[in-house]
Design a protein around this motif. Structure first.
Motif, PDB file in Angstrom:
ATOM      1  N   HIS A  22      -4.490  -7.526   6.192  1.00 54.42           N
ATOM      2  CA  HIS A  22      -3.969  -8.441   7.355  1.00 54.42           C
ATOM      3  C   HIS A  22      -5.648  -9.520   7.882  1.00 54.42           C
ATOM      4  O   HIS A  22      -6.811  -9.094   7.656  1.00 54.42           O
ATOM      5  CB  HIS A  22      -3.640  -7.755   8.449  1.00 54.42           C
ATOM      6  CG  HIS A  22      -3.575  -8.643  10.265  1.00 54.42           C
ATOM      7  ND1 HIS A  22      -5.313  -8.361  11.145  1.00 54.42           N
ATOM      8  CD2 HIS A  22      -3.457  -9.265  10.489  1.00 54.42           C
ATOM      9  CE1 HIS A  22      -4.895  -9.576  12.175  1.00 54.42           C
ATOM     10  NE2 HIS A  22      -4.117 -10.298  11.573  1.00 54.42           N
ATOM     11  N   LEU A  91      -0.936 -10.144   5.315  1.00 60.10           N
ATOM     12  CA  LEU A  91      -0.344 -10.902   6.461  1.00 60.10           C
ATOM     13  C   LEU A  91      -1.985 -11.684   6.883  1.00 60.10           C
ATOM     14  O   LEU A  91      -3.053 -11.133   7.359  1.00 60.10           O
ATOM     15  CB  LEU A  91      -0.293  -9.989   7.549  1.00 60.10           C
ATOM     16  CG  LEU A  91       0.020 -10.857   9.073  1.00 60.10           C
ATOM     17  CD1 LEU A  91       1.334 -11.633   8.710  1.00 60.10           C
ATOM     18  CD2 LEU A  91       0.666  -9.276   9.764  1.00 60.10           C
ATOM     19  N   ILE A 125       1.908  -4.280  13.166  1.00 59.64           N
ATOM     20  CA  ILE A 125       1.062  -4.860  12.226  1.00 59.64           C
ATOM     21  C   ILE A 125       1.598  -2.808  11.326  1.00 59.64           C
ATOM     22  O   ILE A 125       1.858  -2.871  11.023  1.00 59.64           O
ATOM     23  CB  ILE A 125       0.455  -4.460  12.396  1.00 59.64           C
ATOM     24  CG1 ILE A 125       0.228  -6.370  12.740  1.00 59.64           C
ATOM     25  CG2 ILE A 125      -0.758  -5.407  11.010  1.00 59.64           C
ATOM     26  CD1 ILE A 125      -1.023  -7.682  12.955  1.00 59.64           C
TER      27      ILE A 125
END
Length: 132
Positions: A22, A91, A125
């Protein structure tokens, strides 16, 4: 930040082997982040995640998609991904600054409800990583 060739190879292998990354754009870093992502995966393009994507559904629903945590230029928050066989492996969250909501309250002086949105999105997440 510029990754070495060894870093690029390690990150690529890590994500292709099932790892997840991420990256949260801390205002002004977009061009550098996109450049390094392209170096890791030169054969792939970031895809914007629609608000219907599973990462916005559980455990906390975000019907409009990625929440806006910190305002800079009035741009809408966006979430982009890279996929391997349908699995989200990277992400990239842009124009949201989730990290601002994860820092100590005194750092950005964001109200509690904004900080809570950031924490709830963070929980989504983590949930997505472990359930997909």
């Amino acid at each position: 930040m510029v990754f070495s060739d060894a870093d690029l190879l390690n990150l690529r292998q890590y994500m292709l082997a099932g790892g997840f990354m991420h990256i949260d754009d801390n205002y002004g870093m977009d061009q550098y982040i996109r450049r390094e992502i392209k170096r890791i995966f030169p054969d792939r393009e970031l895809v914007e995640l629609p608000s219907s994507h599973a990462i916005f559904q559980k455990p906390n629903p975000f019907p409009s998609g990625l929440p806006k945590i910190h305002e800079h230029d009035g741009k809408r928050p966006q979430a982009f991904g890279l996929f391997e066989n349908g699995r989200l492996m990277l992400l990239y969250t842009y124009e949201t600054d989730l990290g601002d909501g994860w820092e100590d309250a005194e750092v950005n002086n964001d109200p509690a409800e904004i900080r809570e949105k950031a924490l709830r999105m963070g929980a989504n997440i983590v949930h997505h990583i472990f359930s997909n």
